[in-house]
Design an enzyme around this catalytic site. Structure first.
Site, PDB file in Angstrom:
ATOM      1  CB  SER A 147      -5.394   1.083  -1.126  1.00  0.00           C
ATOM      2  OG  SER A 147      -4.528  -0.012  -1.321  1.00  0.00           O
ATOM      3  CD  GLU A 179      -2.852   1.150  -4.282  1.00  0.00           C
ATOM      4  OE1 GLU A 179      -2.862   0.374  -3.308  1.00  0.00           O
ATOM      5  OE2 GLU A 179      -3.872   1.444  -4.933  1.00  0.00           O
ATOM      6  CB  CYS A 238      -9.350  -4.070  14.373  1.00  0.00           C
ATOM      7  SG  CYS A 238      -9.109  -3.643  12.653  1.00  0.00           S
ATOM      8  CB  CYS A 284      -7.192  -3.004   6.313  1.00  0.00           C
ATOM      9  SG  CYS A 284      -5.995  -1.778   6.024  1.00  0.00           S
ATOM     10  CD  GLU A 331     -14.672  -9.474  -4.924  1.00  0.00           C
ATOM     11  OE1 GLU A 331     -15.672 -10.179  -5.176  1.00  0.00           O
ATOM     12  OE2 GLU A 331     -14.718  -8.426  -4.252  1.00  0.00           O
ATOM     13  CD  GLU A 388      -3.160   0.565   2.186  1.00  0.00           C
ATOM     14  OE1 GLU A 388      -3.888  -0.416   1.998  1.00  0.00           O
ATOM     15  OE2 GLU A 388      -3.250   1.277   3.204  1.00  0.00           O
ATOM     16  CE  LYS A 406     -10.677  -8.125   8.192  1.00  0.00           C
ATOM     17  NZ  LYS A 406      -9.928  -7.671   7.010  1.00  0.00           N
ATOM     18  CD  GLU A 422     -11.849  -8.701   3.581  1.00  0.00           C
ATOM     19  OE1 GLU A 422     -11.620  -9.137   4.730  1.00  0.00           O
ATOM     20  OE2 GLU A 422     -11.193  -7.783   3.063  1.00  0.00           O
TER      21      GLU A 422
END
Lengths: 389, 164, 596
Positions: free
Chosen positions: C330, C286, C526, C310, C377, C283, C369, C372
């Site tokens: 990102s 990036e 988190c 994230c 994908e 990241e 999560k 996710e």
């Protein structure tokens, strides 16, 4: 026991004149605001929606609040079962109500007022709007700055509770707020707001017309003025009747009963059931049994279980549902009497339900929630045998 | 969707886009469309910058803001205790009989929905009902026949209203 | 102006408190406990449940202590017969409304209603049960299970969704006996704008909202000798798990957690912090790449500010609410998903295991999560990269179930490969941590020097303010980065989706002054995630954050680029940072979703 007044018919609300020129308002806005407030206080006028808060004090509190954004709201969400007196005012003498609202707006310093009309009265809108147009024209001519807007309800009994009504006007679910703060401090849009019943505004207007001295000639020490009663049920004289407050229920029944009156439900489904044996000892007024004016008469052919069942069905549907005692309590009262009737629960379960009704009266969030169990306790206490068999 | 979007926008233009404009907008949609459809609520949410859930949550609080389709004429028979005492049941039975539907249903032609409702403010003249916003009182089964015939023939009829 | 004090008496104790103080808070000051249900410190006052009623002298009705402000001279009684009877009755009413399957409830022994009902000696049969015998549970979402039969209508979840998260996926619908917590048109949770953040779960007093549980599946995998179970644990799990297993809030249990997981029979216990470090490398690069494209190449397609990616709750939020601004995100996968992709490729290859036999499970502080892990994908390994995402709570239950005496465990180290981590990876668990980790690395990459903060503590991005800002001037840069000379890099950190909205409204309006923004869906980051032990409040979150920073300072390495296993990964397998293979495995794309 306080001396009763006997039954006296009066004709001040619909009688006399209703000025389309708003003459009383014209006269009033030339008076000192404090003087009008004092008149309303001295008149002893109390809210006509049922709760009976002193109107003059409410206006005084709102007038004393700082700031110039304040509101006047007319509570025309007449939803209490058996109540229809505001309907008559709205259809016959809306000028008197509008004039009362305008006087209130003048004394508290509001330039915006609303009429919150129940959805069931949508059919009145064209006529009311016409009268409001007339009012706005008259107000312009008097150089009096007030806009009155109509807002519609959409079928929710609880919106008759003033803070629920405000929530509804703000475009939300009509759920009562925590009090304090009271609307006179933080009401519509968080600004000081006077919410009064239709009839209260008519009375305020009347006080400004006839003066305190004339007004207090009506009624008793604790219950000044006259009151519109919505009379229905087993009566040959169903309709709206204007009577002085402070009468004995027995006098009332003598006039409006069908010679077989078994019980009178005073104050609608949220009110109290008075059995025949207590007619003579019950005074209708703030010294005895206060009421928004609904009087439902039942004769001996009626099952009080059936009456109560109907009320409880109403409440379990119309509770806003936010607080536990009212939401769950209403359902339990209904399920409870059904279970006892079917003998799935013992008759002694009524005692548990009476305890529950006490909890609902002291622990519910709003005035309505605190009164929904009134009919339960007063019917069960007086007609326990009808509940069981 | 394509039709509802400009319509809702026009309502928002008319009433405003503040939260307090939500009910007037929903009320007008129900009056014209006879339902708050999913698409309509989504469009209202967009216009007023609310979540769709908030629009639905608010609408569902109010008995008259229906999110299931209703007929062109919504008949609401008062079910208060006084109405019951004065013969509500016969009225409802007659309506069911004429319209060939049960309470809660809509006629197949989409013209009538039959509902029961809480006190509509005519306890002195029960039995009573509303057809859309119009009240009818002192009802009898015979009157019901006439009233419904009037609507079936040509929309509204003014002959049977009982307002003093 | 001096604040006015209000004099009151509670249960005979005289005290003076601030104006607007509620009776509940005033009682707390003199150590009087009043039970609550709809009240939650993180949320606005509701006054709905009525369990907290007290007697105020001179008043007929009781007052809800959470919703009643004190008044001068008020005399309050919290423990009278009238109060106790009313509370007991209210509790009995709620019990009647609640599906009292306590024996099989996931929230048993951690249920506020259960506790109060026991305290007040409530009989389950006082009132008639209102639970619909045909009730159904909404299990449409990968993350959240909604069981209305256990709902007590306190509306904490609705307030959480509205006030803390500005999502408003949940609403109160209907009235009277039909009143319920609903979604738009009562659609299943997977069809509405729910971000799966799980904050509603953390604030549900009962078992009405819980995470979808998958630990039985994990047991099956552990029991299957063919399967190789690879675990990774997120940074914030180690500072919260202890709360479920007898430790005080804020205790770091990293070593014990690893031991417990090994005892349970997991084949390899690795660290999500490893891929947190990896995220920083990808990241950070990036970000520098975006800056270069804009400043040097004049590329107008590249979006700034760049937003971190994230937090899967945040990702779903932006996909729903700002679908036209996904280019700011990102493209880096979250550490969980990077880990999964590597577990079934790099790890499997190095360990000589058939990737088909690798079961990759993440222990996360998070409900989102789970969703996710199941995004279509997320299969760059050729398999579903992450087989399951479990919450801290689920791991806590597994450890208890396995009979492991957690309090007396020895510490163990994470296994290798992909077990090494730095302090920078650890602080991912607290709001501002990703930003701090990124700055530690990026600054050093372009200047060759450490960030100019005492002991690497980049304090402006720490703390619990909703939106934090910082800027750092880039001077005396290494040759390769001269194009950034003199640039003042502006960054922001937002946590809680309410604050994400503030940041995104600026982005949408084109007025965002930042280059790089960290967003975490959950309040506190988190450590306050939707999968963390219950209860949660500001104090608990602060203690967990302190523990995270202590974890950081206890690490020998505290900068992501110093992680030798990460270095090795690039050298031996991935090739270039942001290179082709890295893109295939470690980067992703986003989906526009419906706003309503």
């Amino acid at each position: 026991m306080a001396p009763s007044n006997g039954l006296k018919r009066v004709d001040v609300i619909f009688g006399a004149y209703a000025s389309t020129k708003y003459l009383i308002l014209q006269k009033s806005i030339r008076r000192e605001k404090q003087e009008i407030i004092q008149d309303i206080i001295d008149s002893g006028l109390r809210g006509r929606g049922g709760a009976g808060f002193p109107t003059g004090l409410k206006w005084k509190f709102a007038a004393a609040q700082p700031g110039n954004e304040k509101y006047v709201i007319c509570n025309a969400d007449e939803g209490e079962p058996g109540t229809f007196k505001d309907r008559e005012i709205l259809m016959k003498v809306p000028q008197k109500m509008i004039s009362g609202m305008a006087i209130c707006a003048y004394v508290i310093g509001a330039t915006k007022a609303y009429i919150y009309l129940r959805g069931e009265y949508q059919f009145m809108v064209p006529d009311l709007q016409m009268e409001l147009d007339n009012f706005h024209e008259q107000a312009r001519e008097m150089n009096f700055d007030l806009t009155i807007e109509l807002r519609m309800g959409s079928g929710a009994y609880v919106c008759g509770e003033e803070t629920a009504l405000i929530e509804s006007m703000e475009g939300k679910r009509g759920e009562p707020r925590n009090k304090p703060p009271f609307p006179v401090v933080e009401g519509f849009h968080g600004k000081p707001t006077v919410v009064n019943n239709v009839e209260t505004f008519v009375n305020a207007n009347m006080i400004c017309r006839i003066g305190v001295e004339e007004f207090i000639k009506l009624g008793t020490q604790d219950s000044r003025g006259s009151k519109l009663f919505s009379i229905s049920g087993d009566t040959p004289k169903a309709g709206v009747h204007e009577l002085e407050l402070g009468m004995k229920l027995s006098d009332f029944v003598a006039e409006f009963g069908d010679d077989d009156t078994k019980a009178v439900q005073v104050g609608g489904a949220a009110g109290f059931c008075v059995p025949r044996k207590k007619f003579d000892s019950t005074i209708i007024g703030f010294e005895g049994m206060p009421t928004g004016g609904s009087m439902m008469l039942f004769n001996s052919s009626r099952s009080m279980y059936h009456v109560l069942h109907n009320y409880l069905e109403f409440f379990e549907e119309e509770s806003c549902g936010q607080c536990t005692p009212c939401r769950v309590g209403c359902q339990q009262l209904l399920l409870g009497i059904e279970a006892i009737k079917r003998q799935e629960r013992p008759a002694s379960y009524l005692n548990q339900l009476l305890k529950l009704s006490e909890t609902m009266k002291i622990a519910s969030k709003c005035g309505l929630g605190q009164s929904v169990a009134n009919s339960f306790s007063s019917i069960v206490e007086n007609y326990v045998e009808e509940m069981i068999y | 969707m394509n039709q509802i979007q400009p319509y809702v926008r026009s309502l928002a233009d008319k009433y405003g886009r503040e939260r307090e404009c939500l009910l007037p907008i929903l009320q007008e949609i129900v009056a014209t469309e006879h339902v708050l459809s999913q698409d309509a609520m989504v469009e209202v949410a967009k216009e007023l910058n609310l979540s769709a859930a908030e629009v639905y949550g608010t609408a569902s609080f109010y008995s008259f803001l229906n999110t299931k389709p209703h007929g062109k004429y919504v008949i609401r028979v008062c079910k208060s205790i006084v109405a019951e005492m004065k013969g509500k049941k016969e009225i409802v039975d007659k309506l069911c009989d004429i319209l060939k539907i049960r309470v809660g249903e809509t006629t197949p032609d989409g013209r009538f929905t039959l509902l029961e409702t809480n006190d509509i403010g005519w306890s002195d003249q029960e039995p009573s009902m509303l057809i859309n916003e119009k009240p009818y009182t002192y009802l009898t089964p015979e009157k019901i026949v006439q009233i419904i015939a009037g609507y079936q023939a040509n929309g509204k009829s003014n002959n049977h209203q009982q307002i003093n | 102006m001096k604040k006015q004090k209000i004099n009151i008496t509670i249960d005979g104790i005289k005290l003076a408190v601030d104006e607007q103080c509620s009776i509940l808070d005033a009682a707390k000051k003199v150590n009087i406990h009043i039970p609550t249900l709809c009240h939650h410190e993180d949320l606005c006052v509701a006054g709905n449940c009525r369990i907290c009623v007290v007697e105020v002298e001179g008043q007929r009705a009781l007052s809800a202590s959470c919703a009643t402000p004190v008044a001068e001279g008020m005399v309050i009684k919290t423990n009278t017969a009238k109060v106790r009877k009313a509370r007991k009755d209210v509790a009995a009413l709620l019990v009647a409304e609640h599906n009292t399957q306590c024996t099989t409830c996931y929230r048993s022994m951690n249920c506020e209603l259960q506790e109060i009902a026991a305290e007040y000696n409530v009989d389950n049969n006082t009132y008639i049960s209102l639970v619909d015998p045909n009730y159904t549970i909404d299990r449409s979402s990968w993350s959240i299970e909604k069981d209305d039969s256990k709902c007590i209508r306190c509306q904490r979840c609705v307030r959480t969704c509205a006030e803390l998260q500005h999502v408003n996926a949940l609403t109160v619908a209907n009235k009277g006996k039909e009143m319920k917590i609903s979604t738009f048109l009562d659609l299943p949770l997977n069809e509405v704008v729910c971000t799966n953040c799980g904050q509603c779960i953390n604030r549900c007093p009962t078992g009405a909202l819980t995470e979808r549980r998958f630990y039985d599946d994990l047991w099956d995998a552990i029991d299957d000798p063919k399967k190789h179970v690879v675990m990774n644990t997120a940074p914030s799990v180690r500072v919260a798990l202890g709360e479920m297993l007898g430790y005080p809030v804020g205790t770091r249990v990293t070593g014990k957690m690893v031991t417990a997981m090994k005892k349970i029979g997991m084949d390899s216990v690795l660290d999500t912090d490893f891929t947190a470090d990896l995220t920083i490398i990808e990241e950070g690069t990036e970000l520098l790449g975006r800056l270069k494209k804009i400043l040097v190449e004049g590329n107008k397609e590249v979006k700034l500010p760049m937003l971190t990616s994230c937090s899967p709750g945040w990702i779903k939020f932006i996909e729903h609410m700002y679908p036209n601004h996904l280019g700011h995100l990102s493209t880096c996968k979250s550490p969980q998903q990077m880990f999964g992709a590597l577990a079934k490729t790099y790890y499997a290859e190095k360990m000589g295991i058939d990737p088909a036999d690798v079961v990759s499970v993440a222990i996360m502080p998070c409900a989102a999560k789970k969703f996710e892990a199941n995004r279509p994908e997320m299969n760059s390994s050729g398999y579903q990269d992450v087989d399951a995402g479990l919450t801290t709570r689920e791991l806590g239950y597994m450890i208890r179930q396995a009979g492991v005496d957690f309090l007396h465990l020895e510490d163990s180290d994470y296994d290798s490969l992909m077990g090494e981590s730095t302090g920078a990876g650890a602080i991912f668990g607290a709001t501002g941590g990703v930003m701090e980790a990124a700055l530690r690395t990026v600054y050093e990459v372009v200047t060759g020097r450490e960030v100019p903060f005492d002991n690497l503590r980049i304090t402006p991005v720490r703390g619990t303010d909703g939106v934090k800002e910082a800027s750092i001037k880039l001077e005396n840069l290494l040759d390769e980065w001269k194009f950034l000379e003199g640039v003042e890099v502006k960054v922001a950190v937002a946590h809680g989706l309410k604050n994400a909205r503030i940041i995104m409204d600026q982005v949408e309006a084109g007025t965002s002054p930042y280059h790089f923004i960290e967003v975490m869906a959950c309040p506190g980051g988190c450590i306050g995630g939707g999968g963390q032990p219950i209860p949660t409040n500001e104090e608990i979150r602060k203690k967990r954050i302190e523990a995270i920073y202590a974890e950081d300072e206890g690490m020998p390495k505290r900068k992501s680029h110093e992680n030798t296993e990460v270095q090795k990964l690039y050298k031996e397998w991935l090739g270039e940072v942001n290179g082709h293979k890295a893109h295939e495995l470690l980067h992703t794309h986003y989906t526009k979703r419906n706003r309503y």
